[in-house]
Design a protein around this motif. Structure first.
Motif, mmCIF file in Angstrom:
data_model
loop_
_atom_site.group_PDB
_atom_site.id
_atom_site.type_symbol
_atom_site.label_atom_id
_atom_site.label_comp_id
_atom_site.label_asym_id
_atom_site.label_seq_id
_atom_site.Cartn_x
_atom_site.Cartn_y
_atom_site.Cartn_z
ATOM 1 N N TYR A 170 27.310 31.624 44.096
ATOM 2 C CA TYR A 170 27.031 32.555 42.860
ATOM 3 C C TYR A 170 26.048 31.780 42.071
ATOM 4 C CZ TYR A 170 30.618 35.698 44.399
ATOM 5 O OH TYR A 170 31.106 36.964 45.249
ATOM 6 N N GLN A 171 25.831 30.323 42.217
ATOM 7 C CA GLN A 171 24.833 29.615 41.508
ATOM 8 C C GLN A 171 25.330 29.489 40.102
ATOM 9 O OE1 GLN A 171 20.863 31.128 42.362
ATOM 10 N NE2 GLN A 171 20.854 30.248 44.454
ATOM 11 N N ARG A 172 26.554 29.205 40.008
ATOM 12 C CA ARG A 172 27.298 28.973 38.346
ATOM 13 C C ARG A 172 28.554 28.608 38.847
ATOM 14 N NH1 ARG A 172 27.417 35.051 36.293
ATOM 15 N NH2 ARG A 172 26.898 36.270 38.175
ATOM 16 N N PRO A 173 29.541 27.998 37.742
ATOM 17 C CA PRO A 173 30.677 27.696 37.922
ATOM 18 C C PRO A 173 31.519 28.765 37.976
ATOM 19 C CG PRO A 173 29.587 26.624 36.145
ATOM 20 C CD PRO A 173 28.779 27.484 36.547
ATOM 21 N N VAL A 174 32.657 28.680 38.508
ATOM 22 C CA VAL A 174 33.718 29.725 38.790
ATOM 23 C C VAL A 174 34.947 29.655 37.757
ATOM 24 C CG1 VAL A 174 35.642 30.670 40.383
ATOM 25 C CG2 VAL A 174 33.216 29.748 41.246
ATOM 26 N N ALA A 175 35.484 30.844 37.109
ATOM 27 C CA ALA A 175 36.543 30.756 36.215
ATOM 28 C C ALA A 175 37.843 31.201 37.180
ATOM 29 C CB ALA A 175 36.367 31.993 35.445
ATOM 30 N N ALA A 176 38.945 30.285 36.860
ATOM 31 C CA ALA A 176 39.858 30.449 37.943
ATOM 32 C C ALA A 176 41.149 30.566 37.072
ATOM 33 C CB ALA A 176 40.070 29.104 38.823
ATOM 34 N N VAL A 177 41.921 31.676 37.799
ATOM 35 C CA VAL A 177 43.469 31.694 37.128
ATOM 36 C C VAL A 177 44.321 31.435 38.289
ATOM 37 C CG1 VAL A 177 43.265 34.190 37.738
ATOM 38 C CG2 VAL A 177 44.946 33.401 36.078
ATOM 39 N N ASN A 178 45.473 30.647 38.137
ATOM 40 C CA ASN A 178 46.378 30.088 39.141
ATOM 41 C C ASN A 178 47.780 30.271 38.653
ATOM 42 O OD1 ASN A 178 47.578 28.518 41.202
ATOM 43 N ND2 ASN A 178 47.112 26.451 40.112
ATOM 44 N N LEU A 179 48.467 31.381 39.438
ATOM 45 C CA LEU A 179 49.981 31.160 39.264
ATOM 46 C C LEU A 179 50.650 30.142 39.770
ATOM 47 C CD1 LEU A 179 52.391 32.988 38.175
ATOM 48 C CD2 LEU A 179 52.421 34.266 40.201
ATOM 49 N N ASP A 180 51.059 29.162 39.192
ATOM 50 C CA ASP A 180 51.633 27.986 39.757
ATOM 51 C C ASP A 180 52.580 27.226 38.628
ATOM 52 O OD1 ASP A 180 51.769 25.334 40.784
ATOM 53 O OD2 ASP A 180 49.667 25.541 41.686
ATOM 54 N N PRO A 181 53.733 26.612 39.146
ATOM 55 C CA PRO A 181 54.324 25.772 38.033
ATOM 56 C C PRO A 181 53.879 24.561 37.746
ATOM 57 C CG PRO A 181 55.560 25.699 40.303
ATOM 58 C CD PRO A 181 54.516 26.835 40.493
ATOM 59 N N HIS A 182 52.725 24.071 38.646
ATOM 60 C CA HIS A 182 51.886 22.905 38.520
ATOM 61 C C HIS A 182 50.453 23.329 38.174
ATOM 62 C CE1 HIS A 182 55.040 22.255 41.646
ATOM 63 N NE2 HIS A 182 55.500 21.459 40.669
ATOM 64 N N SER A 183 49.890 22.244 37.338
ATOM 65 C CA SER A 183 48.431 22.731 37.067
ATOM 66 C C SER A 183 47.454 22.196 38.128
ATOM 67 C CB SER A 183 47.990 21.953 35.720
ATOM 68 O OG SER A 183 47.784 20.621 36.112
ATOM 69 N N ASP A 184 47.813 21.335 38.947
ATOM 70 C CA ASP A 184 47.139 20.769 39.953
ATOM 71 C C ASP A 184 45.777 20.032 39.594
ATOM 72 O OD1 ASP A 184 48.986 21.280 41.820
ATOM 73 O OD2 ASP A 184 48.004 23.066 42.724
ATOM 74 N N PHE A 185 46.077 19.522 38.262
ATOM 75 C CA PHE A 185 44.973 18.877 37.618
ATOM 76 C C PHE A 185 45.076 17.367 37.526
ATOM 77 C CE2 PHE A 185 41.384 18.841 34.524
ATOM 78 C CZ PHE A 185 40.607 19.880 35.112
ATOM 79 N N ARG A 186 45.480 16.867 38.601
ATOM 80 C CA ARG A 186 45.734 15.340 38.459
ATOM 81 C C ARG A 186 44.702 14.468 38.643
ATOM 82 N NH1 ARG A 186 51.131 14.342 42.514
ATOM 83 N NH2 ARG A 186 50.363 12.256 41.680
ATOM 84 N N LEU A 187 45.097 13.132 38.414
ATOM 85 C CA LEU A 187 43.911 12.095 38.532
ATOM 86 C C LEU A 187 43.025 12.498 39.829
ATOM 87 C CD1 LEU A 187 45.740 9.072 37.035
ATOM 88 C CD2 LEU A 187 44.172 10.620 35.770
ATOM 89 N N LEU A 188 41.741 11.987 39.584
ATOM 90 C CA LEU A 188 40.804 11.708 40.969
ATOM 91 C C LEU A 188 41.180 10.502 41.496
ATOM 92 C CD1 LEU A 188 37.530 12.913 39.003
ATOM 93 C CD2 LEU A 188 39.504 14.162 39.650
ATOM 94 N N GLU A 189 42.185 10.525 42.328
ATOM 95 C CA GLU A 189 42.672 9.325 42.816
ATOM 96 C C GLU A 189 42.642 9.434 44.545
ATOM 97 O OE1 GLU A 189 46.770 9.369 41.708
ATOM 98 O OE2 GLU A 189 47.215 11.321 42.628
ATOM 99 N N GLY A 190 41.718 10.197 44.861
ATOM 100 C CA GLY A 190 41.861 10.629 46.297
ATOM 101 C C GLY A 190 42.333 12.046 46.538
ATOM 102 N N ARG A 191 41.698 12.678 47.522
ATOM 103 C CA ARG A 191 42.043 14.139 47.712
ATOM 104 C C ARG A 191 43.464 14.370 48.265
ATOM 105 N NH1 ARG A 191 41.968 17.715 46.529
ATOM 106 N NH2 ARG A 191 40.885 19.269 47.714
ATOM 107 N N HIS A 192 44.147 15.506 47.575
ATOM 108 C CA HIS A 192 45.485 15.923 47.918
ATOM 109 C C HIS A 192 45.583 17.177 47.316
ATOM 110 C CE1 HIS A 192 47.081 14.747 43.933
ATOM 111 N NE2 HIS A 192 46.632 13.467 44.121
ATOM 112 N N SER A 193 46.619 17.711 47.380
ATOM 113 C CA SER A 193 47.140 18.989 47.014
ATOM 114 C C SER A 193 47.103 19.330 45.456
ATOM 115 C CB SER A 193 48.304 19.713 47.679
ATOM 116 O OG SER A 193 49.651 18.820 47.389
ATOM 117 N N GLY A 194 47.454 18.229 44.821
ATOM 118 C CA GLY A 194 47.517 18.094 43.650
ATOM 119 C C GLY A 194 46.504 18.148 42.454
#
Length: 360
Positions: A169-193
């Motif tokens: 779409y050549q632009r950022p995406v707006a996301a909504v997530n039903l989740d008990p965790h934000s999955d916005f953890r540190l950039l420490e190597g890729r994983h599910s969090g």
């Protein structure tokens, strides 16, 4: 190396139980002929009325790379065993959907010769390799004019979905997530969090809201990083415990915010959020399945969605065993798929100048 493993007529026939006088979805959906290229399969299905492409990711590398439980490897097959046996009728024919198959993942980790467990570094490198495959597959689906429905694997695959959608779409995406965790953890190597934090760092994520965030299952550092990005949330406790706001009010607020961004919308759902759902982080204090289905339906009906992502289901983690896990996961994911498809068909049938929705 094949980019994916097509879901064949033989596999469909093994799962679908025909009945005289009835037509099942599995007898109507489009499938992926193994002899056709991915591009040909997508173009042919689109030309014959398909609007959605269902793809699986059978992996638990992401959760393991996040120090979580294994098991999120067969959600796609569990879902198809139930979904394809639902009735084709006036509410949904089945020809709206292409069932593609599963992204190839078997070669992502080195073969062990001595029974050694892969290191954290190996797991995270494998997740990064998987990202590339998800991006390639999702990019092809979007280019063909179909909406991806990605089932299974860890929530790490949100990164590939968001990255491919932003590029398309050549632009950022707006996301909504039903989740008990934000999955916005540190950039420490890729994983599910950290799928969403990596997407934000790569400018693929422009807006992020978490529905059902558990107030005590996210570290302060995690919450601070999410807030610094501008991420917002409604917590599980706000809606389902303290009843400070109703689910209906929250969904209306979320849809209004998403549409105000004028961005394509990523509809994300980690089944960890659903009460007693077999998953890498199952909970007894979660969201009812029907509330999760309502969330999917409402957002898909009121927002310009780019895709649906159903992550983390793990049939083998069911307390009663694999057979029960297949049944519960399959039925639950089938309800969520239908909620999305039916709502999206309604959305796409609306006039473009709808007061609430915004076409991209």
């Amino acid at each position: 190396m094949p980019e994916y493993m097509p879901f064949t007529h033989a596999e469909m026939a093994a799962l679908v139980s025909p009945r005289a006088g009835e037509t099942k979805l599995g007898q109507c959906v489009h499938l992926a002929p193994p002899e056709h290229s991915l591009e040909t399969t997508l173009a042919t299905a689109k030309a014959h009325g398909a609007q959605f492409a269902i793809i699986g990711v059978g992996e638990d590398i992401g959760p393991r790379a996040n120090l979580g439980r294994a098991g999120a490897t067969n959600a796609f097959r569990a879902a198809m065993s139930q979904w394809l046996n639902l009735q084709s009728n006036r509410f949904l024919c089945g020809t709206e959907c292409l069932v593609l198959g599963e992204i190839h993942t078997a070669d992502l980790l080195p073969i062990s010769t001595g029974g050694e467990t892969p290191s954290l570094e190996q797991l995270r490198e494998a997740v990064a390799q998987l990202d590339t495959r998800v991006i390639t597959m999702v990019s092809a689906i979007l280019a063909a004019g179909l909406e991806p429905i990605l089932i299974g694997g860890g929530h790490n695959n949100a990164f590939g979905l968001l990255t491919a959608s932003a590029a398309h779409y050549q632009r950022p995406v707006a996301a909504v997530n039903l989740d008990p965790h934000s999955d916005f953890r540190l950039l420490e190597g890729r994983h599910s969090g950290n799928g969403f934090s990596y997407a934000a760092a790569n400018a693929a994520l422009g807006f992020y809201h978490v529905l059902g965030l558990h107030e005590l299952k996210n570290s302060e550092a995690n919450l601070a990083q999410l807030s610094a990005f501008g991420g917002t949330w409604h917590s599980l406790q706000q809606i389902w415990v303290r009843r400070e706001i109703s689910l209906s009010q929250a969904l209306e607020e979320i849809a209004t915010k998403l549409n105000a961004t004028k961005l394509p919308v990523a509809l994300e759902l980690d089944v960890d959020a659903i009460t007693k759902m077999p998953s890498s982080a199952a909970t007894t204090a979660g969201v009812p399945l029907l509330d999760a289905a309502h969330y999917v339906s409402y957002i898909a009906r009121h927002c310009p969605c780019a895709y649906l992502h159903l992550a983390e289901a793990a049939p083998s983690c069911h307390e009663a065993g694999l057979e029960a896990g297949f049944k519960d996961v399959g039925q639950s994911l089938s309800e969520l798929i239908y909620a999305y498809v039916q709502a999206r068909l309604q959305f796409l049938a609306k006039p473009v100048n709808s007061s609430l929705t915004t076409q991209y």
